[in-house]
Write a protein that holds these residues in place. Sequence first.
Motif: not given
Length: 298
Positions: A63, A97-98, A103, A129, A133, A280
């Motif tokens: 990310c 994580t957001h 992205w 994950h 996702t 995460s």
Amino acid sequence: MITRRGFLRLAGGSFLSMVSLGAYAVGIEPMLPAHVKHYALAPPHWPVGLKLRVVALADIHACRPWMTPERIAKLVEAANALQPDIIVLLGDYTAGTHLVTGWVRAAEWAEALSGLKAPLGVLSILGNHDWWTDHAAQRAGAGPTASRKALEHVSIPVLENDVVRLEKDGHGFWIAGLADQLALLPGPGQSRFKGLDDLDGTLAKAGDGAPVILLAHEPDIFPKVPWRVSLTLSGHTHGGQVRLFGYSPVVPSRFGNRFAYGHVVENGRNLIVSGGLGFSIMPVRFGMPPEILQIDLG
């Protein structure tokens, strides 16, 4: 007796210390160059004369700004520089994580990982994950996931309840990889994750008496691993992401700190849990800097 001025100085100093520690845990330690965590062991059933160097990368969690393709490429260079016989990837390539600025597409992180090189090859498994996702895989209750497709597109085999037999210096051994133990999210009215792992079925494919190295993203499977497995390698926990004096206050494992991090020996069986590279939920690492595993067997 402390004065009002003294109290304010103490409180101000404590506040600044907390801010500084928070800034370090969020902005500095997660971005540190990965250090090499070295283990050397002669596990059960390991043939005399078989010297094998395994390099493992776990929990990349690609990310922006934390784990960009450019940073992954540098990790690849560091792993190759260790001159491994084999490289294994222990799952969780997608962001956990957001709290990101952008992205990283599967094709991007997979292309960065395609630079990994070792004489006996590069093998991988998936993590939770990589499943969580992937909305299409969740709806179908089955793969292949986007992460698997991306890895296979760059010629990195993915082991999901499968094995590969390798040989070095006339000695054979198996690499066994489990499908993820938490792959499918709970459905409506459900509270438990559904795993797709099949330990017995996977090990049954290792047909001869050669030693087995087991790749399992979550270490919670370890109490069920039979003695014929020489070594189990796991990630997932990130060492708790925050670790002080050998203890992590929060560990994503039903066993707590028992399998949180490092080399664990129980009943003559060996487990190594990587502290991983990314994170995460929260972009925090403290007392657990990013690491690459170098494991010398024999």
